[in-house]
Write an enzyme that holds these catalytic residues in place. Structure first.
Site, PDB file in Angstrom:
ATOM      1  N   SER A 113      39.865  33.679  51.405  1.00 50.04           N
ATOM      2  CA  SER A 113      38.833  32.439  51.057  1.00 50.04           C
ATOM      3  C   SER A 113      39.362  31.394  50.114  1.00 50.04           C
ATOM      4  O   SER A 113      40.567  30.992  50.189  1.00 50.04           O
ATOM      5  CB  SER A 113      37.467  32.974  51.073  1.00 50.04           C
ATOM      6  N   ASP A 251      37.851  25.443  51.993  1.00 48.79           N
ATOM      7  CA  ASP A 251      38.457  26.595  51.489  1.00 48.79           C
ATOM      8  C   ASP A 251      39.589  26.704  52.270  1.00 48.79           C
ATOM      9  O   ASP A 251      39.854  26.338  53.350  1.00 48.79           O
ATOM     10  CB  ASP A 251      37.566  27.614  50.666  1.00 48.79           C
ATOM     11  N   ASP A 253      40.097  29.403  54.288  1.00 53.21           N
ATOM     12  CA  ASP A 253      39.745  29.727  55.592  1.00 53.21           C
ATOM     13  C   ASP A 253      38.903  28.876  56.267  1.00 53.21           C
ATOM     14  O   ASP A 253      38.563  29.368  57.454  1.00 53.21           O
ATOM     15  CB  ASP A 253      39.695  31.353  55.758  1.00 53.21           C
ATOM     16  N   ASP A 255      35.784  28.358  56.055  1.00 53.96           N
ATOM     17  CA  ASP A 255      34.565  28.789  56.508  1.00 53.96           C
ATOM     18  C   ASP A 255      33.533  27.939  55.555  1.00 53.96           C
ATOM     19  O   ASP A 255      32.142  28.301  55.666  1.00 53.96           O
ATOM     20  CB  ASP A 255      34.235  30.125  56.564  1.00 53.96           C
TER      21      ASP A 255
END
EC number: 5.4.2.10
Length: 461
Positions: A113, A251, A253, A255
Site C-alpha cells: 500500500s 497510494d 495499490d 485502494d
C-alpha cells in the site's frame, strides 16, 4: 450525545496474537521478511482456506520485489491443481472485482500500500471478493509459525497471464457514472508510480477530463517516495500552477485516495465521506442516513453529520472493520480518514479510483467547484497525529501497562474536557505508535500531542 445517532463497534484495545498478519494482510521488508520460502508457504496454506475449483487470481503493484513474490506464491499455490491467473500490475480493488466476476476461488494482491519501496505485502481475498476472515488469518498464521515443511511444485503450468482482464475492472467503474461526465474539466492525477498508473489516466480521459498526470509510470524504486496520498506537496503545486479544478492522489495499490481542491487544500477521507454521503442523503439513497467510519475520523465530521440528522458508526482502524460494520448495519457508504472509501457500488471494497470519479462527477452534476463544495461541508477540529517509532517487541498491552504513558494521556484528557479527545493506537503494519489529539484549541492540541509523543519515544525504545 444520543446513542441512536452514534455508535462504536469493537474493543479499541483489542490485540490479536498474530505473528504475520497486521491491520491489512501480511507486510514487511521484501528481502529479509518476505523470502521465497515464506511466500511459497503462504501460497500453500492459502490453498487450505481458499476453497473451490475456480481459479486463484494474483495481482501486484509496481514494487521491484512484486514479480519475485508473485512467482513464489504461484509455486505454493500450484500444489493444488487449479488455474492461477496472473493479473500483473493492477489496483487492489481490481482483484476483488474480478474474483466475483469470474467466480474465482479467491485472490491475492502483492502490495504494501502506502509503505516505502523496500517493503511489500500480501492481501488475501476469499471467493466473495472480501478479505479473508480472522479465523482464516489465524489458521494461516499458526501454520507459518510452526514452519511445517511443505511440498513445493516446481512446475507452474497452470499459471495463465490474464492482464487483459483489467479492462473489465475499468469498465465497471465507468458504469457507475454518466458517460462523458467530466468533459473538459482539468484534473490532476498523482498515480504514485504504482498500481493507479495501470488505468487511472485512461479512466478519467474516457470520461472526458483534461488530465494532467504526475508520477504516472510504474516504477518500483519510486513508489510512494515523496508522492501519492501520503505526500501531497507535489500535487498541490501542480494543481495550483495548472489552474486545475481538482486533483486526486492515490497510494501504491490505489485502494485509497486523497483529493486536492482548486485552491490547493486537502480533502481527506473524512471530507470525501461527508461530501459523497450528503449527496446520497439528499437523494434519499443512504440507508438510515448512516455513515461508517473509524475512531480516527475528525470530531468535526461527527458533529456535522449528526446535525444533518444522520447516524454515525465508528469502528477500530482498518478498512476490514469498516467493511464488517457496514454489513452489520446495512450501510452503503463508509471509509477512513486516510482515504479508504467503501461503497456498495463495488461490493464494499476500498477503491481510490471509484471515489475519485464519484466526487468529480457529483461536482460536475451539481455545477459546483470542489473547493466551493468543501466550504459548504464542515470545519475540522484541529487534529495532530504523530507516528512515534517504537521497538519492534512493543505490544498494545505493553503500551497499556506503562504508568508514565497512561498518566500523560489521563492528564491530557483532563485538559481537553468534553471538547476534545486523545486517541492512541499501535500501528498494525509498522513499529509505530500513533498519538492523536483533537480539540477546538489548536495550541493545546500541539502541546499535548508533542508531550505524549515525547514520553512514548522515551518509554518504548
Amino acid at each position: 450525545m444520543s446513542t441512536n445517532t452514534i455508535s462504536h463497534v469493537g474493543d479499541l484495545n483489542d490485540e490479536q496474537a498474530l505473528s504475520f498478519f497486521g491491520t491489512d494482510g501480511i507486510r514487511g521488508k521484501s528481502q529479509t521478511f518476505l523470502t521465497n520460502s515464506l511466500v511459497s508457504q503462504i501460497g500453500y496454506w492459502c490453498n487450505h482456506v481458499l476453497l473451490g475449483e475456480g481459479p486463484i487470481l494474483i495481482g501486484q503493484d509496481s514494487r521491484a520485489s512484486s514479480e519475485r513474490i508473485a512467482s513464489a506464491l504461484a509455486h505454493g499455490l500450484a500444489t493444488k491443481n487449479r488455474e492461477i491467473w496472473l493479473l500483473g500490475l493492477c489496483p487492489t480493488p481490481a482483484v476483488s472485482h474480478l474474483i466475483k466476476k469470474y467466480n474465482a476461488s479467491g485472490g491475492l494482491m502483492i502490495s504494501a500500500s502506502h509503505n516505502p519501496p523496500e517493503d511489500n505485502g500480501i492481501k488475501i481475498f476469499d471467493k466473495t471478493g472480501e478479505k479473508i476472515s480472522l479465523e482464516k488469518q489465524i489458521f494461516i498464521d499458526n501454520k507459518l509459525k510452526r514452519k511445517v515443511l511443505i511440498p513445493i511444485c516446481k512446475d507452474k503450468d497452470n499459471c495463465i497471464n490474464r492482464n487483459d482482464l483489467l479492462k473489465d475492472y475499468k469498465n465497471s467503474l465507468l458504469n457507475t457514472v454518466d458517460k462523458e461526465s467530466l468533459i473538459d474539466i482539468p484534473i490532476v492525477l498523482d498515480l504514485c508510480w504504482g498500481s493507479a498508473s495501470s488505468c487511472g489516466e485512461k479512466l478519467f480521459k474516457a470520461l472526458g477530463a483534461n488530465v494532467i498526470s504526475i508520477n504516472a509510470i510504474p516504477d518500483g524504486e519510486k513508489i510512494n517516495v515523496n508522492c501519492g496520498s501520503t505526500h501531497l506537496e507535489h500535487i498541490k503545486k501542480v494543481v495550483l500552477e495548472s489552474n486545475a479544478q481538482m486533483g486526486f492522489a492515490f497510494d501504491g495499490d490505489a485502494d485509497r485516495m486523497i483529493a486536492i481542491d482548486g485552491k490547493g487544500r486537502v480533502i481527506d477521507g473524512d471530507h470525501s465521506l461527508y461530501l459523497w454521503g450528503s449527496s446520497l442523503q439528499d437523494k434519499n439513497m443512504l440507508p438510515e442516513q448512516r455513515l461508517v467510519t473509524t475512531v480516527m475520523s475528525n470530531l468535526g465530521l461527527e458533529k456535522a453529520w449528526l446535525n444533518r440528522g444522520g447516524k454515525l458508526t465508528r469502528t477500530p482502524v482498518g478498512d476490514q472493520h469498516v467493511h464488517k460494520a457496514m454489513l452489520t448495519n446495512k450501510a452503503s457508504l463508509g471509509g477512513e480518514q486516510s482515504g479508504h472509501i467503501l461503497s456498495t457500488l463495488n461490493d464494499l471494497c476500498g477503491d481510490g479510483l471509484l471515489a475519485a470519479i464519484q466526487l468529480s462527477s457529483i461536482c460536475n452534476r451539481k455545477g459546483i467547484l470542489l473547493s466551493e463544495w468543501r466550504d459548504q461541508s464542515f470545519k475540522p477540529y484541529p487534529q495532530k497525529l504523530i507516528s512515534v517509532p517504537i521497538a519492534k517487541h512493543i505490544t498494545q498491552n505493553y503500551l497499556n501497562k506503562s504508568e508514565k504513558f497512561r498518566l500523560s494521556i489521563a492528564e491530557a484528557e483532563l485538559d481537553l474536557g468534553k471538547e476534545g479527545r486523545v486517541f492512541i493506537r499501535k500501528s498494525g503494519t509498522e513499529p509505530l505508535v500513533r498519538v492523536m489529539v483533537e480539540s477546538i484549541d489548536k495550541l493545546l492540541v500541539e502541546s499535548l500531542t508533542t508531550k505524549i509523543a515525547k514520553i512514548a519515544l522515551e518509554e518504548f525504545n
